[in-house]
Design a protein around this motif. Structure first.
Motif, short mmCIF file in Angstrom:
data_model
loop_
_atom_site.label_atom_id
_atom_site.label_comp_id
_atom_site.label_asym_id
_atom_site.label_seq_id
_atom_site.Cartn_x
_atom_site.Cartn_y
_atom_site.Cartn_z
N LYS A 1 -61.58 -70.68 38.33
CA LYS A 1 -60.64 -69.84 37.59
C LYS A 1 -59.33 -69.62 38.34
CE LYS A 1 -63.96 -66.76 36.96
NZ LYS A 1 -64.72 -65.57 36.62
N GLY A 2 -59.40 -69.58 39.67
CA GLY A 2 -58.19 -69.29 40.44
C GLY A 2 -57.48 -70.49 40.99
N LEU A 3 -57.84 -71.66 40.50
CA LEU A 3 -57.30 -72.89 41.08
C LEU A 3 -55.78 -72.98 40.98
CD1 LEU A 3 -58.28 -75.49 42.45
CD2 LEU A 3 -58.30 -76.57 40.20
N LEU A 4 -55.24 -72.79 39.81
CA LEU A 4 -53.80 -72.93 39.62
C LEU A 4 -53.02 -71.84 40.36
CD1 LEU A 4 -51.38 -74.34 38.36
CD2 LEU A 4 -51.71 -72.95 36.31
N ALA A 5 -53.45 -70.60 40.19
CA ALA A 5 -52.77 -69.49 40.87
C ALA A 5 -52.87 -69.64 42.38
CB ALA A 5 -53.37 -68.16 40.43
N GLY A 6 -54.03 -70.09 42.84
CA GLY A 6 -54.22 -70.29 44.28
C GLY A 6 -53.31 -71.37 44.82
N ALA A 7 -53.17 -72.44 44.08
CA ALA A 7 -52.31 -73.55 44.53
C ALA A 7 -50.86 -73.10 44.60
CB ALA A 7 -52.45 -74.73 43.58
N GLU A 8 -50.42 -72.33 43.63
CA GLU A 8 -49.03 -71.88 43.61
C GLU A 8 -48.76 -70.92 44.77
OE1 GLU A 8 -48.67 -70.25 39.71
OE2 GLU A 8 -48.19 -72.21 38.79
N GLN A 9 -49.68 -69.98 45.00
CA GLN A 9 -49.49 -69.00 46.07
C GLN A 9 -49.59 -69.67 47.45
OE1 GLN A 9 -48.57 -65.67 45.69
NE2 GLN A 9 -48.17 -65.97 47.88
N TYR A 10 -50.43 -70.67 47.55
CA TYR A 10 -50.59 -71.41 48.81
C TYR A 10 -49.25 -72.00 49.24
CZ TYR A 10 -53.06 -74.69 52.02
OH TYR A 10 -53.54 -75.38 53.10
#
Length: 199
Positions: free
Chosen positions: A147-156
């Motif tokens: 679920k957090g893949l996209l948001a995680g990638a952007e914040q990373y």
């Protein structure tokens, strides 16, 4: 109340050796923590550092001695040449970011879980099954990994830019927002504790 930005790498042995000392001192001083996983290899390239694999043999030999010394001093299990190092940090970093945003478990325990998986348990933290297991062990829904893949990638990516702008060049790296004081390395945690107590 003080706030600490903690820049970390989920495969860093030095972050692993920090253990839960940051969390304990933050609690003792009423401080809060934001965990900021970053791509250490990109950070090194952008701030004048060198990835471990590219360092001179004398530096690598000294690194091994230091890891042994700190392992023994802190009495933590640590495999000097773990089976899965280096490994892609991104998937576990995304999980940490998504878990922090979800706010339902212990993010400090999650970070330590990934680090322990690499350095004590010799697990592959780029593997989806391992990521889900570590998430669940820290009290998070394993589904966060998806679920957090996209948001995680952007914040990373944003974390890396913030790190460079803030003067971060290695990990663990701690910045106290209120004072701007910076502390690099798990061996500076006592100094960070003293600083928090003085605020």
């Amino acid at each position: 109340m003080a706030h600490i930005d903690y820049y970390l790498g989920t495969i860093s042995p030095w972050c692993y050796l920090a253990g839960d000392r940051l969390e304990r001192m933050a609690k003792a001083n009423g401080a809060t923590i934001t965990y900021k996983p970053i791509d250490l290899m990109q950070l090194f390239a952008r701030t004048g550092g060198v990835a471990p694999a590219e360092r001179h043999e004398s530096r690598l030999a000294y690194r091994m001695q230091e890891l042994e010394r700190w392992r023994d001093r802190l009495d933590l299990p640590l495999t000097l040449k773990p089976a899965h190092f280096p490994v892609n940090m991104a998937p576990s970093s995304y999980a940490v970011i998504a878990a922090q945003q979800a706010g339902e478990g212990d993010v400090g325990a999650l970070v330590q879980g990934f680090l322990r998986a690499v350095w004590a348990d010799e697990r592959d933290i780029s593997d989806d099954g391992v990521i889900r297991d570590v998430l669940e062990s820290a009290g998070f829904d394993p589904g966060i990994a998806d679920k957090g893949l996209l948001a995680g990638a952007e914040q990373y990516g944003r974390n890396l830019e913030e790190a460079v702008a803030a003067g971060v060049f290695g990990a663990p790296f701690y910045i106290v927002r209120e004072s701007g004081q910076k502390f690099w390395g798990q061996d500076r945690l006592d100094m960070l504790s003293d600083h928090l107590a003085s605020l």
